[in-house]
Write an enzyme that holds these catalytic residues in place. Structure first.
Site, PDB file in Angstrom:
ATOM      1  N   LYS A 131       9.175   3.924   3.048  1.00 41.57           N
ATOM      2  CA  LYS A 131      10.308   4.412   2.254  1.00 41.57           C
ATOM      3  C   LYS A 131      10.747   5.809   2.648  1.00 41.57           C
ATOM      4  CE  LYS A 131       9.840   0.615   0.220  1.00 41.57           C
ATOM      5  NZ  LYS A 131       8.635   0.263   0.985  1.00 41.57           N
ATOM      6  N   SER A 479       6.660  -7.334   2.175  1.00 40.93           N
ATOM      7  CA  SER A 479       6.320  -6.411   3.249  1.00 40.93           C
ATOM      8  C   SER A 479       6.886  -6.940   4.554  1.00 40.93           C
ATOM      9  CB  SER A 479       4.792  -6.320   3.353  1.00 40.93           C
ATOM     10  OG  SER A 479       4.419  -5.805   4.595  1.00 40.93           O
TER      11      SER A 479
END
Length: 577
Positions: A131, A479
């Site tokens: 992120k 993911s």
């Protein structure tokens, strides 16, 4: 004497360095050993996401020092500051994953606040984990300052029994261990050698996907993302990035001159052809939002559908980031896209030159092993597909890299779980059947809250050998390491009353990545009747604090799960204040 290349009267730092009224401010600078000459030069924020949480970020502190050398070499005054990172590999599979997506926006917010508060003129941002890359790029575009991004580099692969291993193998080994196919000792050996160095996860998961994006979108110097974190050759890119940002200040080339609709399309192409993470379909719209550009999940998906998949990277393929770097990296990939007419060459980049001009200088060619020629791709469409249907009016996304066409169509009865923990316990206990569609709801950005990744559940399925025998849909995320028919970003999410909130066990769901469909065999009337009976969003335990705040502000995944109105509502420009 002030450097004549720069007009200080037009730069934000004048508010803290120039004129008699700023004597108190300058006294602070002298306290830190900054010279008079340095005070009157342009000021460059050097932002890192350094922390001791994980190997992804541990090398950023050292790399920032080299960037500062470059800024000084270019005639600027660098000031280093740090922001947070939540590392997904550590946050995965427990409550900590609720902090992950919220951390992206917190990174953008804190970099913005630091830049504004101290009136820095430009930004070099270093990031390592998932992120932190989009968070840093979002800050650059939001502030619209001259900006250069640099990735901290990937981890080296471990070696076991003559084969490369990564953290994905460890997650999947947990499933094998639960199934009795791996001993305690074998698992302990694997966990000790899978991650042998600093750097972010080595395959084409979210960090490396967004690192490729940084070059393709133009915010990073070409080839800067490729070298693994331990390679000291990264230093040349760090120094060059510091010099490059000074060149951008001189030419007044700002982040939104670089990040345009065309450059976003280039970035989506690179994600598609490398089999990149589905999370790019969340982060590219969020970056676009900061520039006031309409570019949502469907726009990303349309480009991905139209792009051949020709770079053989894990988890769908065989190789890791180090292998891609050794055969020429992202520039060679973009040269192949250019051959097929799939690249906008006129986009300006962090070097001050156009992408086409930069690619003209690249001599490498596709090696045929890691990077296949675009004319003979691994598959003719991209590694990521967008879906739409009565189960997801605002879209959904699935990674199909490494899947055959036959594996991209699935119909089966729903087995519904209200959160990931319930699904994981059921998978662990094998309380599901082959042919079912596992539904995990209430995991969206607002409903989770935090839009967690479902890697523990999907890795357990793969470890049990069931990855291709069931499908999985969620309003949460996956993911980049996820494999199998796993559909994420189902929107509207359950907390917003989307159709996924209305599903019941046994409902027949059809997933078709070839036609782009995700639907449930229910009539509009039945869905409406169920909606009328719906009791509203599930209550969570997050009734205060940062995650509560994120849940209240966050919008739909289709538009990037953003938390503020973006550039379209902008009433002033930071650089021109």
């Amino acid at each position: 004497m002030t450097n004549q290349r720069f007009d200080k009267s037009k730069l934000p730092s004048r508010h803290v360095t120039e004129g008699p009224a700023r004597a108190p401010h300058r006294s602070y600078f002298y306290a830190m050993g900054i010279s008079e000459e340095e005070i009157h030069q342009p000021w460059v924020g050097v932002a890192t996401c350094w922390n001791e949480a994980a190997p992804c970020n541990i090398a950023l502190n050292r790399q920032a020092q080299v960037v500062k050398h470059g800024v000084k070499k270019g005639g600027g005054t660098p000031r280093e500051f740090t922001t947070i990172t939540v590392t997904d590999g550590i946050a995965m599979g427990h409550e900590g994953m609720r902090s992950s997506l919220a951390s992206r926006d917190a990174i953008a917010d804190t970099v913005e606040l630091t830049m504004r508060g101290h009136c820095y003129d430009a930004l070099v941002g270093l990031a390592g984990c998932d992120k932190s890359l989009p968070g840093m790029m979002m800050a650059m575009v939001r502030l619209n300052v001259p900006s250069v991004f640099i990735y901290g580099g990937s981890i080296l692969p471990g070696r076991l029994n003559g084969k490369d291993v990564t953290v994905q193998d460890v997650f999947e080994a947990v499933g094998k261990h639960q199934a009795g196919q791996m001993s305690d000792a074998e698992l302990e050996i694997l966990e000790r050698i899978a991650c042998p160095s600093s750097g972010a996860c080595g395959a084409q998961y979210t960090a490396n996907t967004m690192a490729c994006v940084s070059e393709a979108i133009g915010l990073a110097l070409l080839n800067s993302s490729g070298a693994p974190a331990p390679y000291e050759s990264r230093d040349q890119y760090g120094e060059a990035s510091g010099v490059a940002v000074m060149n951008l200040i001189e030419k007044n080339i700002r982040a939104r001159d670089i990040v345009t609709l065309k450059s976003l399309e280039n970035a989506a192409r690179v994600v598609a052809c490398t089999g990149g993470s589905t999370n790019a379909a969340l982060h590219l719209p969020a970056i676009a939002h900061e520039a006031g550009i309409a570019f949502d999940l469907f726009d990303v998906a349309a480009i991905m559908r139209d792009t051949p998949y020709f770079v053989d990277l894990r988890p769908g393929g065989k190789y890791v980031a180090k292998d891609l770097y050794e055969v020429g990296g992202v520039p060679v990939v973009m040269k192949e896209l250019r051959k097929a007419g799939l690249l906008h060459e006129d986009c300006i980049t962090a070097s001050g030159k156009t992408l086409g001009e930069e690619l003209d200088r690249i001599t490498g060619e596709a090696d045929g092993r890691v990077i296949h020629p675009v004319a003979t791709p691994i598959t003719r469409t991209g590694g990521v597909v967008g879906l739409k249907g009565n189960l997801c009016p605002d879209g959904a996304i699935v990674k199909v890299a490494g899947m055959t066409e036959a594996e991209q169509v699935f119909t089966g009865p729903a087995r519904v779980f209200e959160c990931e923990e319930d699904a994981f316990e059921a998978v662990k206990a094998r309380a599901y059947r082959e042919g079912e569609v596992i539904v995990i709801r209430n995991e969206g950005p607002a409903g989770g809250p935090g839009m967690r990744e479902m890697l523990s559940t999907t890795a357990a399925l793969s470890g049990q050998g069931m990855g291709k025998k069931v499908a999985l849909i969620t309003d949460g995320r996956f993911s980049g390491a996820t494999r199998g028919f796993c559909v994420g970003h189902v929107g509207p999410e359950a907390a917003h009353g989307g159709p996924i909130a209305l599903l019941r066990n046994g409902d027949i769901i059809t997933l078709n990545a070839l036609t782009g469909e995700l639907s449930v065999a229910l009539s509009d009337a039945e869905l409406a009747a169920r909606k009328a009976e719906w009791k509203g969003p599930r209550k969570t335990v997050y009734e205060t604090g940062a995650i509560w705040k994120f849940a209240r502000l966050v919008g739909g995944a289709r538009w990037g799960a953003v938390t503020h109105p973006g550039a379209k509502a902008e009433a002033h420009v930071y650089m021109d204040q």
